[in-house]
Design an enzyme around this catalytic site. Structure first.
Site, short mmCIF file in Angstrom:
data_model
loop_
_atom_site.label_atom_id
_atom_site.label_comp_id
_atom_site.label_asym_id
_atom_site.label_seq_id
_atom_site.Cartn_x
_atom_site.Cartn_y
_atom_site.Cartn_z
N CYS A 85 -25.25 44.96 13.75
CA CYS A 85 -25.46 44.53 15.02
C CYS A 85 -23.85 45.01 15.62
CB CYS A 85 -25.63 43.16 15.49
SG CYS A 85 -24.47 42.03 14.55
N CYS A 159 -26.56 47.09 19.23
CA CYS A 159 -25.21 47.86 19.14
C CYS A 159 -25.25 49.13 19.73
CB CYS A 159 -24.65 48.06 17.59
SG CYS A 159 -26.04 48.65 16.29
N CYS A 163 -24.28 52.35 17.16
CA CYS A 163 -24.81 52.18 15.84
C CYS A 163 -25.02 53.86 15.39
CB CYS A 163 -26.32 51.74 15.92
SG CYS A 163 -26.10 49.78 16.06
#
Length: 211
Positions: A85, A159, A163
């Site tokens: 996250c 995210c 990410c």
């Protein structure tokens, strides 16, 4: 970065422990490099310098385990899941807590954040404590290439583009409310949804969940 004598001693002791653990797998130079780069990851924003060597050792151990899997030194067949996250302070930590509790030693899980925070969300800690799972000893940490490469499944939680995306990885995106700034009562529904998702993932992976 200048280290105090106590920090230097603590890092030397940590390196010795890691060398014993990974003897015959990685060289002393590799272990020390991972330990010191892990230390640097936390040193830039840590508010508890006395704990830095311990955090660095724990993170370096995780990274070395990941590298061992990537390089084929680990062949136990256990699935590895990475929960990501933004701050690695709430959602991904709760998911990690549930996964480790339910899977026990039948699978491996790690967590990380695109912008790691300073501490675990106290409301998340309290909400998980209500379920008998203690995540208070965890700490926000970044993801690294070897950790993502070692994961069989990467679960992202808010995210977005931050990410990491590696070709050939299985990605799942869980849409969950961010518990940041919420009290325990507001975090409980998020916690319960995370448990449901983790149980479903374990079933998909063929990993029996602890009762």
């Amino acid at each position: 970065m200048t280290l105090s004598i106590d920090q230097q001693l603590a890092l030397t002791t940590a390196a010795t422990r890691l060398q014993r653990q990974f003897d015959g797998v990685f060289s002393t130079e590799t272990i020390e490099r991972f330990l010191h780069t892990s230390y640097d990851q936390f040193a830039s924003h840590s508010t508890v310098p006395n704990f830095l060597p311990l955090l660095a050792e724990r993170f370096a151990r995780q990274r070395l385990h990941a590298l061992a899997k990537v390089e084929g030194h680990v062949t136990d067949g256990k699935p590895v899941v990475l929960f990501l996250c933004v701050h690695n302070a709430g959602r991904s930590q709760m998911a990690l807590g549930f996964f480790e509790h339910l899977a026990e030693d039948r699978a491996v899980a790690w967590s990380g954040g695109s912008e790691p925070g300073y501490e675990i969300n106290p409301a998340a800690v309290a909400a998980m404590g209500e379920r008998g799972i203690d995540i208070s000893r965890e700490f926000p940490k970044p993801w690294t290439d070897e950790i993502v490469r070692a994961a069989d499944v990467v679960v992202t939680m808010g995210c977005g583009d931050a990410c990491p995306v590696f070709p050939g990885k299985r990605y799942l995106n869980w849409t969950l409310d961010d518990p940041a700034g919420k009290d325990v009562a507001d975090v409980r529904p998020v916690r319960d949804e995370i448990e449901r998702q983790v149980r479903g993932l374990l079933a998909e992976l063929g990993v029996a969940a602890h009762a």
